[in-house]
Design an enzyme around this catalytic site. Structure first.
Site, short mmCIF file in Angstrom:
data_model
loop_
_atom_site.label_atom_id
_atom_site.label_comp_id
_atom_site.label_asym_id
_atom_site.label_seq_id
_atom_site.Cartn_x
_atom_site.Cartn_y
_atom_site.Cartn_z
N HIS A 1 -2.94 11.72 -3.01
CA HIS A 1 -3.37 10.18 -2.36
C HIS A 1 -4.87 10.19 -2.04
O HIS A 1 -5.33 9.10 -1.88
CB HIS A 1 -2.61 9.87 -1.19
CG HIS A 1 -0.98 9.62 -1.51
ND1 HIS A 1 -0.57 8.84 -2.30
CD2 HIS A 1 -0.06 10.29 -0.96
CE1 HIS A 1 0.90 8.70 -2.50
NE2 HIS A 1 1.19 9.65 -1.52
ZN LIG Z 1 5.18 11.48 -1.41
#
Ligand SMILES: [Zn+2]
Length: 377
Positions: A134
Protein backbone atom coordinates in the site's frame (compact mmCIF):
# COMPACT_ATOMS: atom_id res chain seq x y z
CA UNK A 1 15.78 -29.11 -8.38
CA UNK A 2 15.03 -25.42 -7.86
CA UNK A 3 17.68 -23.34 -6.14
CA UNK A 4 16.03 -21.20 -3.50
CA UNK A 5 16.95 -18.32 -1.22
CA UNK A 6 15.30 -17.36 2.06
CA UNK A 7 15.96 -13.78 3.11
CA UNK A 8 15.63 -13.04 6.79
CA UNK A 9 17.06 -11.30 9.83
CA UNK A 10 16.16 -11.74 13.49
CA UNK A 11 16.23 -7.96 13.72
CA UNK A 12 12.64 -7.77 12.39
CA UNK A 13 11.22 -8.98 15.67
CA UNK A 14 12.67 -6.09 17.64
CA UNK A 15 10.28 -3.59 16.05
CA UNK A 16 6.80 -2.84 17.42
CA UNK A 17 4.09 -0.84 15.67
CA UNK A 18 2.41 -0.61 19.08
CA UNK A 19 0.79 -2.92 21.56
CA UNK A 20 -2.68 -2.78 20.02
CA UNK A 21 -1.60 -2.55 16.37
CA UNK A 22 -2.54 -5.66 14.35
CA UNK A 23 0.71 -5.83 12.36
CA UNK A 24 3.14 -7.74 14.54
CA UNK A 25 6.70 -8.06 13.20
CA UNK A 26 7.01 -10.98 15.63
CA UNK A 27 4.99 -13.06 13.12
CA UNK A 28 8.14 -13.19 10.96
CA UNK A 29 10.14 -14.70 13.80
CA UNK A 30 7.34 -17.19 14.48
CA UNK A 31 7.28 -18.17 10.80
CA UNK A 32 11.04 -18.52 10.83
CA UNK A 33 10.86 -20.75 13.91
CA UNK A 34 8.31 -23.03 12.27
CA UNK A 35 10.19 -23.24 8.97
CA UNK A 36 13.41 -23.97 10.82
CA UNK A 37 11.85 -26.57 13.10
CA UNK A 38 10.81 -28.54 10.03
CA UNK A 39 14.41 -28.47 8.80
CA UNK A 40 13.40 -26.49 5.73
CA UNK A 41 16.38 -24.15 5.87
CA UNK A 42 18.85 -27.01 5.64
CA UNK A 43 17.66 -28.31 2.27
CA UNK A 44 20.51 -28.95 -0.18
CA UNK A 45 19.35 -26.40 -2.78
CA UNK A 46 18.37 -23.70 -0.27
CA UNK A 47 20.45 -20.85 1.01
CA UNK A 48 19.65 -18.49 3.87
CA UNK A 49 20.58 -14.86 3.27
CA UNK A 50 20.76 -12.18 5.97
CA UNK A 51 18.73 -9.09 5.08
CA UNK A 52 20.69 -5.99 4.10
CA UNK A 53 18.84 -2.69 4.61
CA UNK A 54 18.00 -0.69 1.50
CA UNK A 55 20.00 2.49 0.97
CA UNK A 56 18.51 5.95 0.77
CA UNK A 57 19.27 6.00 -2.97
CA UNK A 58 17.38 2.73 -3.45
CA UNK A 59 14.37 4.07 -1.57
CA UNK A 60 14.46 7.21 -3.73
CA UNK A 61 13.87 5.18 -6.87
CA UNK A 62 10.18 5.30 -5.86
CA UNK A 63 9.73 7.49 -2.79
CA UNK A 64 10.17 11.25 -2.68
CA UNK A 65 13.18 12.66 -0.78
CA UNK A 66 10.80 14.88 1.15
CA UNK A 67 8.78 11.90 2.40
CA UNK A 68 11.94 9.98 3.32
CA UNK A 69 13.12 12.99 5.36
CA UNK A 70 9.81 12.92 7.19
CA UNK A 71 10.16 9.18 7.89
CA UNK A 72 13.65 9.69 9.28
CA UNK A 73 12.47 12.54 11.49
CA UNK A 74 9.58 10.43 12.76
CA UNK A 75 11.93 7.55 13.52
CA UNK A 76 14.02 9.91 15.66
CA UNK A 77 10.95 11.15 17.50
CA UNK A 78 11.32 14.71 16.24
CA UNK A 79 8.35 17.05 16.37
CA UNK A 80 6.79 18.08 13.05
CA UNK A 81 3.36 19.60 12.62
CA UNK A 82 2.78 17.91 9.26
CA UNK A 83 3.11 14.15 9.92
CA UNK A 84 -0.56 13.53 9.14
CA UNK A 85 -0.05 14.91 5.62
CA UNK A 86 2.27 11.93 5.03
CA UNK A 87 -0.14 9.38 6.44
CA UNK A 88 1.72 9.15 9.74
CA UNK A 89 0.30 9.29 13.23
CA UNK A 90 -2.03 7.41 15.56
CA UNK A 91 -3.92 4.68 13.69
CA UNK A 92 -2.77 2.58 10.76
CA UNK A 93 0.71 4.03 10.33
CA UNK A 94 1.98 4.88 13.78
CA UNK A 95 5.25 6.61 14.54
CA UNK A 96 7.51 4.22 16.43
CA UNK A 97 11.21 4.03 17.20
CA UNK A 98 13.14 2.27 14.45
CA UNK A 99 10.42 2.67 11.81
CA UNK A 100 12.89 3.97 9.24
CA UNK A 101 15.27 1.08 9.86
CA UNK A 102 12.33 -1.36 9.76
CA UNK A 103 11.33 0.05 6.40
CA UNK A 104 14.88 -0.12 5.08
CA UNK A 105 15.07 -3.80 6.05
CA UNK A 106 11.67 -4.67 4.54
CA UNK A 107 12.69 -2.95 1.31
CA UNK A 108 16.25 -4.26 1.29
CA UNK A 109 15.26 -7.90 1.66
CA UNK A 110 12.88 -7.74 -1.27
CA UNK A 111 15.52 -6.02 -3.41
CA UNK A 112 17.92 -8.83 -2.49
CA UNK A 113 15.31 -11.41 -3.43
CA UNK A 114 14.77 -9.76 -6.81
CA UNK A 115 18.49 -9.46 -7.53
CA UNK A 116 19.22 -13.07 -6.56
CA UNK A 117 16.59 -14.24 -9.03
CA UNK A 118 17.58 -11.73 -11.74
CA UNK A 119 21.24 -12.74 -11.58
CA UNK A 120 20.32 -16.40 -11.96
CA UNK A 121 21.92 -17.33 -8.65
CA UNK A 122 18.62 -18.82 -7.53
CA UNK A 123 15.32 -19.69 -9.19
CA UNK A 124 13.12 -18.71 -6.26
CA UNK A 125 13.64 -16.18 -3.46
CA UNK A 126 11.28 -15.63 -0.54
CA UNK A 127 11.27 -12.59 1.73
CA UNK A 128 8.50 -12.91 4.30
CA UNK A 129 8.92 -9.33 5.59
CA UNK A 130 8.17 -7.86 2.17
CA UNK A 131 4.90 -7.29 0.39
CA UNK A 132 4.04 -3.89 1.85
CA UNK A 133 1.90 -3.09 -1.16
CA UNK A 134 0.00 0.00 0.00
CA UNK A 135 2.98 2.38 0.35
CA UNK A 136 2.75 5.45 -1.89
CA UNK A 137 5.60 7.61 -3.24
CA UNK A 138 4.98 10.38 -0.72
CA UNK A 139 2.90 8.83 2.05
CA UNK A 140 2.40 5.82 4.26
CA UNK A 141 -0.79 3.79 3.91
CA UNK A 142 -2.26 0.60 5.32
CA UNK A 143 0.66 -0.29 7.67
CA UNK A 144 3.13 0.26 4.79
CA UNK A 145 5.72 3.04 4.93
CA UNK A 146 7.85 1.88 2.02
CA UNK A 147 6.58 -0.05 -0.98
CA UNK A 148 9.13 -2.86 -1.35
CA UNK A 149 7.38 -4.62 -4.26
CA UNK A 150 7.51 -1.43 -6.32
CA UNK A 151 11.19 -0.89 -5.50
CA UNK A 152 12.12 -4.45 -6.42
CA UNK A 153 9.98 -4.65 -9.55
CA UNK A 154 11.37 -1.27 -10.61
CA UNK A 155 14.86 -2.73 -10.29
CA UNK A 156 13.88 -5.72 -12.43
CA UNK A 157 12.34 -3.47 -15.08
CA UNK A 158 15.51 -1.35 -15.19
CA UNK A 159 17.45 -4.57 -15.75
CA UNK A 160 15.23 -5.22 -18.76
CA UNK A 161 12.85 -7.84 -17.41
CA UNK A 162 9.11 -8.17 -17.96
CA UNK A 163 7.43 -8.85 -14.66
CA UNK A 164 4.05 -10.28 -13.72
CA UNK A 165 2.98 -9.19 -10.23
CA UNK A 166 0.34 -11.40 -8.58
CA UNK A 167 -1.11 -10.21 -5.30
CA UNK A 168 -3.31 -12.57 -3.25
CA UNK A 169 -3.50 -10.37 -0.16
CA UNK A 170 -7.13 -9.80 0.89
CA UNK A 171 -6.59 -6.06 0.35
CA UNK A 172 -6.19 -4.49 -3.08
CA UNK A 173 -2.53 -3.96 -4.04
CA UNK A 174 -3.18 -0.31 -4.77
CA UNK A 175 0.34 1.07 -4.38
CA UNK A 176 1.85 -1.42 -6.81
CA UNK A 177 -0.97 -0.98 -9.31
CA UNK A 178 -0.58 2.82 -9.20
CA UNK A 179 3.18 2.65 -9.75
CA UNK A 180 2.84 0.62 -12.96
CA UNK A 181 -0.59 1.74 -14.15
CA UNK A 182 0.63 3.23 -17.42
CA UNK A 183 3.23 0.66 -18.47
CA UNK A 184 3.08 -2.71 -20.22
CA UNK A 185 6.42 -3.78 -18.71
CA UNK A 186 4.64 -4.94 -15.58
CA UNK A 187 1.38 -6.89 -15.49
CA UNK A 188 -0.27 -6.40 -12.10
CA UNK A 189 -2.99 -8.79 -11.00
CA UNK A 190 -4.65 -8.31 -7.63
CA UNK A 191 -7.25 -10.67 -6.13
CA UNK A 192 -8.89 -9.27 -3.03
CA UNK A 193 -12.04 -8.64 -1.05
CA UNK A 194 -14.03 -5.97 -2.86
CA UNK A 195 -13.25 -2.35 -2.12
CA UNK A 196 -16.94 -1.91 -1.39
CA UNK A 197 -16.36 -3.65 1.91
CA UNK A 198 -12.69 -3.29 2.67
CA UNK A 199 -9.69 -0.97 2.74
CA UNK A 200 -8.36 0.63 0.54
CA UNK A 201 -11.68 0.91 -1.30
CA UNK A 202 -10.20 0.38 -4.78
CA UNK A 203 -9.40 -2.55 -7.07
CA UNK A 204 -12.54 -2.82 -9.18
CA UNK A 205 -12.52 -4.77 -12.47
CA UNK A 206 -12.92 -1.50 -14.37
CA UNK A 207 -9.42 -0.42 -13.27
CA UNK A 208 -7.45 -1.92 -16.17
CA UNK A 209 -4.57 0.50 -16.67
CA UNK A 210 -4.15 3.45 -18.98
CA UNK A 211 -2.11 4.51 -22.00
CA UNK A 212 0.46 1.83 -22.80
CA UNK A 213 -0.61 0.11 -19.61
CA UNK A 214 -4.18 -0.47 -20.75
CA UNK A 215 -4.94 -4.12 -20.06
CA UNK A 216 -1.89 -4.51 -17.81
CA UNK A 217 -3.65 -3.80 -14.52
CA UNK A 218 -6.09 -6.53 -13.55
CA UNK A 219 -8.39 -6.67 -10.55
CA UNK A 220 -10.56 -9.52 -9.40
CA UNK A 221 -12.62 -8.54 -6.34
CA UNK A 222 -14.49 -11.09 -4.23
CA UNK A 223 -17.45 -10.64 -1.90
CA UNK A 224 -16.88 -11.12 1.82
CA UNK A 225 -17.00 -14.78 2.81
CA UNK A 226 -15.39 -16.26 -0.29
CA UNK A 227 -14.21 -19.80 0.34
CA UNK A 228 -11.46 -21.92 -1.20
CA UNK A 229 -13.66 -23.15 -4.05
CA UNK A 230 -14.96 -19.74 -5.09
CA UNK A 231 -11.52 -18.19 -4.77
CA UNK A 232 -9.94 -20.90 -6.90
CA UNK A 233 -12.64 -20.55 -9.51
CA UNK A 234 -11.77 -16.87 -9.91
CA UNK A 235 -8.04 -17.39 -9.64
CA UNK A 236 -7.94 -20.16 -12.25
CA UNK A 237 -10.18 -18.28 -14.67
CA UNK A 238 -8.00 -15.17 -14.67
CA UNK A 239 -4.43 -15.70 -13.53
CA UNK A 240 -3.03 -18.63 -15.54
CA UNK A 241 -4.34 -17.48 -18.96
CA UNK A 242 -3.16 -13.89 -18.50
CA UNK A 243 0.26 -14.82 -17.17
CA UNK A 244 0.73 -17.40 -19.93
CA UNK A 245 -0.22 -14.82 -22.56
CA UNK A 246 2.01 -12.15 -21.04
CA UNK A 247 5.07 -14.42 -20.88
CA UNK A 248 6.89 -12.67 -18.05
CA UNK A 249 10.60 -13.22 -17.48
CA UNK A 250 10.04 -13.14 -13.74
CA UNK A 251 6.93 -13.65 -11.61
CA UNK A 252 6.62 -11.60 -8.42
CA UNK A 253 4.05 -12.71 -5.87
CA UNK A 254 2.67 -10.95 -2.80
CA UNK A 255 1.44 -13.77 -0.55
CA UNK A 256 -0.69 -12.01 2.06
CA UNK A 257 -2.64 -14.50 4.17
CA UNK A 258 -5.30 -12.15 5.52
CA UNK A 259 -7.96 -13.79 3.31
CA UNK A 260 -7.95 -16.75 5.71
CA UNK A 261 -11.09 -17.70 7.63
CA UNK A 262 -9.99 -16.49 11.02
CA UNK A 263 -8.05 -13.38 10.14
CA UNK A 264 -9.28 -10.52 12.32
CA UNK A 265 -9.10 -7.75 9.68
CA UNK A 266 -11.15 -9.13 6.77
CA UNK A 267 -13.95 -11.54 5.97
CA UNK A 268 -12.47 -14.24 3.75
CA UNK A 269 -12.89 -17.96 4.35
CA UNK A 270 -9.77 -19.41 2.80
CA UNK A 271 -7.96 -22.33 4.37
CA UNK A 272 -4.52 -23.81 3.88
CA UNK A 273 -6.02 -26.19 1.26
CA UNK A 274 -7.04 -23.34 -1.05
CA UNK A 275 -3.83 -21.46 -0.34
CA UNK A 276 -1.76 -24.53 -1.29
CA UNK A 277 -3.65 -25.00 -4.55
CA UNK A 278 -2.98 -21.36 -5.43
CA UNK A 279 0.69 -21.77 -4.56
CA UNK A 280 1.01 -24.86 -6.75
CA UNK A 281 -0.43 -22.96 -9.69
CA UNK A 282 1.86 -20.00 -9.04
CA UNK A 283 4.84 -22.34 -8.97
CA UNK A 284 3.85 -23.77 -12.35
CA UNK A 285 3.64 -20.23 -13.77
CA UNK A 286 6.86 -18.98 -12.20
CA UNK A 287 10.01 -20.53 -13.51
CA UNK A 288 11.81 -17.55 -11.94
CA UNK A 289 9.99 -16.45 -8.84
CA UNK A 290 10.34 -13.61 -6.36
CA UNK A 291 7.98 -14.07 -3.42
CA UNK A 292 7.13 -11.85 -0.50
CA UNK A 293 4.81 -12.05 2.45
CA UNK A 294 2.09 -9.48 2.95
CA UNK A 295 -0.86 -9.08 5.28
CA UNK A 296 -1.77 -11.64 7.92
CA UNK A 297 -2.99 -10.77 11.40
CA UNK A 298 -3.65 -14.18 12.85
CA UNK A 299 -0.04 -14.93 13.69
CA UNK A 300 -0.38 -18.70 13.81
CA UNK A 301 -1.98 -18.67 10.36
CA UNK A 302 0.87 -16.58 9.01
CA UNK A 303 3.46 -19.02 10.29
CA UNK A 304 1.62 -22.10 9.05
CA UNK A 305 0.73 -20.70 5.62
CA UNK A 306 4.15 -19.30 4.82
CA UNK A 307 5.80 -22.52 5.97
CA UNK A 308 3.57 -24.35 3.48
CA UNK A 309 4.46 -21.76 0.83
CA UNK A 310 8.16 -22.26 1.45
CA UNK A 311 7.60 -26.01 1.11
CA UNK A 312 6.00 -25.49 -2.30
CA UNK A 313 8.85 -23.26 -3.42
CA UNK A 314 11.29 -26.03 -2.52
CA UNK A 315 9.20 -28.90 -3.91
CA UNK A 316 8.87 -30.36 -0.44
CA UNK A 317 5.71 -31.84 0.99
CA UNK A 318 5.87 -30.58 4.57
CA UNK A 319 4.65 -33.19 7.10
CA UNK A 320 1.35 -32.29 8.70
CA UNK A 321 2.08 -32.98 12.39
CA UNK A 322 3.55 -29.83 13.93
CA UNK A 323 6.99 -30.23 15.47
CA UNK A 324 6.64 -30.46 19.25
CA UNK A 325 8.99 -27.57 19.87
CA UNK A 326 6.83 -24.96 18.14
CA UNK A 327 3.43 -26.08 19.41
CA UNK A 328 3.65 -23.90 22.55
CA UNK A 329 4.57 -20.86 20.41
CA UNK A 330 1.51 -21.38 18.20
CA UNK A 331 -0.69 -22.11 21.22
CA UNK A 332 0.31 -18.74 22.65
CA UNK A 333 -1.15 -17.23 19.46
CA UNK A 334 -4.42 -19.10 19.97
CA UNK A 335 -3.73 -22.07 17.71
CA UNK A 336 -4.20 -25.33 19.56
CA UNK A 337 -4.33 -27.65 16.53
CA UNK A 338 -1.67 -30.31 16.13
CA UNK A 339 -1.39 -29.97 12.38
CA UNK A 340 0.16 -27.59 9.91
CA UNK A 341 -2.90 -27.67 7.64
CA UNK A 342 -6.40 -26.48 8.45
CA UNK A 343 -9.32 -28.83 8.72
CA UNK A 344 -11.87 -28.40 5.88
CA UNK A 345 -14.25 -25.53 6.49
CA UNK A 346 -18.00 -26.04 6.09
CA UNK A 347 -19.18 -22.58 5.21
CA UNK A 348 -20.96 -22.64 1.86
CA UNK A 349 -21.15 -19.49 -0.25
CA UNK A 350 -24.47 -18.19 -1.52
CA UNK A 351 -25.66 -17.99 -5.17
CA UNK A 352 -25.40 -14.22 -4.85
CA UNK A 353 -21.70 -14.40 -3.86
CA UNK A 354 -21.11 -16.74 -6.76
CA UNK A 355 -22.89 -14.37 -9.11
CA UNK A 356 -20.75 -11.44 -8.00
CA UNK A 357 -17.55 -13.30 -8.87
CA UNK A 358 -18.96 -14.59 -12.16
CA UNK A 359 -19.74 -11.03 -13.20
CA UNK A 360 -16.25 -9.81 -12.36
CA UNK A 361 -14.71 -12.69 -14.33
CA UNK A 362 -16.98 -11.96 -17.29
CA UNK A 363 -16.02 -8.29 -17.22
CA UNK A 364 -12.30 -9.12 -17.29
CA UNK A 365 -12.78 -11.61 -20.10
CA UNK A 366 -14.68 -9.04 -22.12
CA UNK A 367 -12.42 -6.05 -21.55
CA UNK A 368 -8.94 -7.35 -20.69
CA UNK A 369 -8.56 -10.74 -22.35
CA UNK A 370 -8.88 -9.42 -25.93
CA UNK A 371 -6.03 -6.97 -25.23
CA UNK A 372 -3.83 -10.05 -24.71
CA UNK A 373 -5.15 -12.01 -27.67
CA UNK A 374 -7.28 -14.23 -25.43
CA UNK A 375 -10.89 -15.21 -26.18
CA UNK A 376 -13.48 -13.06 -24.43
CA UNK A 377 -15.79 -15.93 -23.50
ZN1 LIG B 1 -3.87 -7.10 3.50
Amino acid sequence: MRRTAYIYTDEYARFEYGETHPLKPYRLKLTHALIESYGLLALPACRVVETVPATRAELETFHTPEYLDVLEAADLGLYRPDYAAYGLGPGDNPIFPGMYRWSQLCAGGTLQAARLVASGEVDVAFHSAGGLHHGMPDRASGFCYINDPVLAIGELVRQGYRVAYIDIDVHHGDGVQAAFYDTDRVLTISLHESGRYLFPGTGFPQEIGEGKGRGYAVNLPFPPGMDDALYLEGFLAIVPPLVAAYQPDIVFTQLGVDAFHDDPLAHGNLTTAGFLRVLEVLKALARRWVATGGGGYNLANVARAWTLAWGVMNDVEVPDPLPEAVRPLLARQGYHGQTLRDRPLEQPVSPRQRQEVAEAIAYLKRHVFPLHGLPST
